[in-house]
Design a protein around this motif. Sequence first.
Motif, PDB file in Angstrom:
ATOM      1  N   ALA A 171     -29.648  18.777  70.240  1.00 34.85           N
ATOM      2  CA  ALA A 171     -29.058  20.233  70.083  1.00 34.85           C
ATOM      3  C   ALA A 171     -29.856  20.989  68.846  1.00 34.85           C
ATOM      4  O   ALA A 171     -30.112  22.022  68.599  1.00 34.85           O
ATOM      5  CB  ALA A 171     -27.715  20.471  70.033  1.00 34.85           C
ATOM      6  N   VAL A 172     -29.616  20.173  67.676  1.00 37.31           N
ATOM      7  CA  VAL A 172     -30.247  20.485  66.372  1.00 37.31           C
ATOM      8  C   VAL A 172     -31.541  20.045  66.039  1.00 37.31           C
ATOM      9  O   VAL A 172     -31.927  18.875  66.222  1.00 37.31           O
ATOM     10  CB  VAL A 172     -29.334  20.046  65.219  1.00 37.31           C
ATOM     11  N   SER A 173     -32.529  20.833  65.732  1.00 31.85           N
ATOM     12  CA  SER A 173     -33.945  20.386  65.451  1.00 31.85           C
ATOM     13  C   SER A 173     -34.511  21.140  64.465  1.00 31.85           C
ATOM     14  O   SER A 173     -34.356  22.367  64.478  1.00 31.85           O
ATOM     15  CB  SER A 173     -34.757  20.184  66.742  1.00 31.85           C
TER      16      SER A 173
ATOM     17  N   ALA B  45     -32.544  25.042  71.468  1.00 25.44           N
ATOM     18  CA  ALA B  45     -32.280  24.253  70.472  1.00 25.44           C
ATOM     19  C   ALA B  45     -31.846  25.106  69.116  1.00 25.44           C
ATOM     20  O   ALA B  45     -32.418  26.346  69.362  1.00 25.44           O
ATOM     21  CB  ALA B  45     -33.174  22.989  69.980  1.00 25.44           C
ATOM     22  N   LEU B  46     -31.363  24.532  67.786  1.00 25.53           N
ATOM     23  CA  LEU B  46     -31.100  25.395  67.019  1.00 25.53           C
ATOM     24  C   LEU B  46     -31.518  24.693  65.699  1.00 25.53           C
ATOM     25  O   LEU B  46     -31.233  23.397  65.414  1.00 25.53           O
ATOM     26  CB  LEU B  46     -29.590  25.762  66.858  1.00 25.53           C
ATOM     27  N   ASN B  47     -32.060  25.450  64.786  1.00 24.68           N
ATOM     28  CA  ASN B  47     -32.189  24.893  63.303  1.00 24.68           C
ATOM     29  C   ASN B  47     -31.341  25.551  62.410  1.00 24.68           C
ATOM     30  O   ASN B  47     -31.632  26.579  62.002  1.00 24.68           O
ATOM     31  CB  ASN B  47     -33.719  24.967  62.856  1.00 24.68           C
ATOM     32  N   PRO B  48     -30.033  25.164  62.060  1.00 29.03           N
ATOM     33  CA  PRO B  48     -29.006  25.795  61.645  1.00 29.03           C
ATOM     34  C   PRO B  48     -29.344  25.830  59.844  1.00 29.03           C
ATOM     35  O   PRO B  48     -28.538  26.446  59.076  1.00 29.03           O
ATOM     36  CB  PRO B  48     -27.698  24.980  61.639  1.00 29.03           C
ATOM     37  N   ASP B  49     -30.361  25.014  59.225  1.00 29.73           N
ATOM     38  CA  ASP B  49     -30.650  24.922  58.128  1.00 29.73           C
ATOM     39  C   ASP B  49     -31.691  25.884  57.563  1.00 29.73           C
ATOM     40  O   ASP B  49     -31.925  25.938  56.270  1.00 29.73           O
ATOM     41  CB  ASP B  49     -31.206  23.561  57.850  1.00 29.73           C
TER      42      ASP B  49
END
Length: 472
Positions: free
Chosen positions: A87-89, A56-60
């Motif tokens: 997918a985003v977490s 998963a990805l943390n784009p923030d």
Amino acid sequence: MASTMLLGGVGAANAVALPENERSSALWYADGLRFDELQARGATGEGVKIAVIDAALNPDVAELAGANITVKGSYCAFPDTGTPVPAVSDDVARAGHGTSVVAMLVGNGTSADGGPGTRGIVPDAEVWFYSTGTGEDSAGDAGGVKCEKYDGARGEFYDTALPSDSPDYFLGRADSYAAWNAVRDGADIVVYSGLDSDIYGWTPALEAALRAGVPIVAGTPNPDGDVTAQTRLNYPYALNGVVAVSGLDNEGNILTGGGDRLDPMFGEARGSRNLGFLSAGTELLVPSSSDAWGPSLGFGTSLATPLVAGVIALGLEEFPEATANQVLQAMVRTTGPNGLHESEWVDRKRGYGLANPMSLLNVDPTKFPDENPLFVTSSDDPRCSVPGEPPAASMDECFWAFSPTFEDVWPSGTSEEAGPKEPSSEATAAWPAWATVAIVLLVVGVAGTAIIVPIAVTRSRRGKTQQAQQRV
């Protein structure tokens, strides 16, 4: 982490939160690989599409602000509801590893407190993120989540029981299926910093990538992975034609696991019989610790892997007429501090040596053959020899390199291989001291033991798999 993510990067014992005044030294990899000089000449990875496959990805996170990232969806779904695992977490246990890998590619160098943060080697590259839930193990469990195979791009489950003549026939689990889709989607490079036991998925994914000329860049085991992970059959790094990556510390030494090894043979990263390149892999600035977001020290081949992928991306950006195979040809001839040289595979721990982006950009790859130098086609190749044993007499005795073979990738038996050509220029760039130490290792190192790699590509090759296991 689960068995598909044993390569570290932000492991519990290997990530330490850093105060601002201690972060600059953790950017040694950016200094050593000369990020400032690369970017001053316009080498930023712009226009290159890099697929990253991770949980998963943390784009923030602040380090990814402004990055060109597209989340391609989840390849794992909850079986009871059929809904995809996000997918985003912002759960660091799920997304810390993937976020660190992406930040090594496109990190902007600034953390949330305004101080130094992770710097990426190709800050202007386009990253496509393929989420695989939380990482499947051999039972299909993803960190406590049962992972149902799901096609995030098409919004439907994919069936592994379809007839073999179906265009959607695929034996793979989430990770390998995501790689297969990344190639189909048009990625230029695929990055996977995990270990998997799924040969029936990774082999067709790699075959598709080799036909398309798309490098799959994969990490090899860390010295601090559990002992069973070091000895089980793992993919994709162990397959023929993969760009397998291991790591160095800031003094040019092969990664070590410290003094708490259960077995001395795992004190140093073992690499692999097909090892391609080395890059920086310890005490690197990453965007999270094991339990919190924030600048921390990271460790592992998981971090070296995107750096090597970034070097390939820089070559593709600088020479748009070159293929990725030609860029790899130039890379094996520009490792270390001395510019252009004859390619030489050293051993399983050092491969071709330290990937040198500045030297690469001073050599025109189009002068080299459009052939993947990491794809073994002859038993005469030094990578087919096992220390202490007679040379391989045939590809059947090259106990890992016929998975896949040339015939598997190109069943017609034909290709448009170009003959070798002389390069038009030589690289004369200077090189940092830590890298000079690394290249010395290439000369004085001792070859390691043979990696355990199964031979099977299809179920009909199980006999050869057993032979390979007996030889290790």
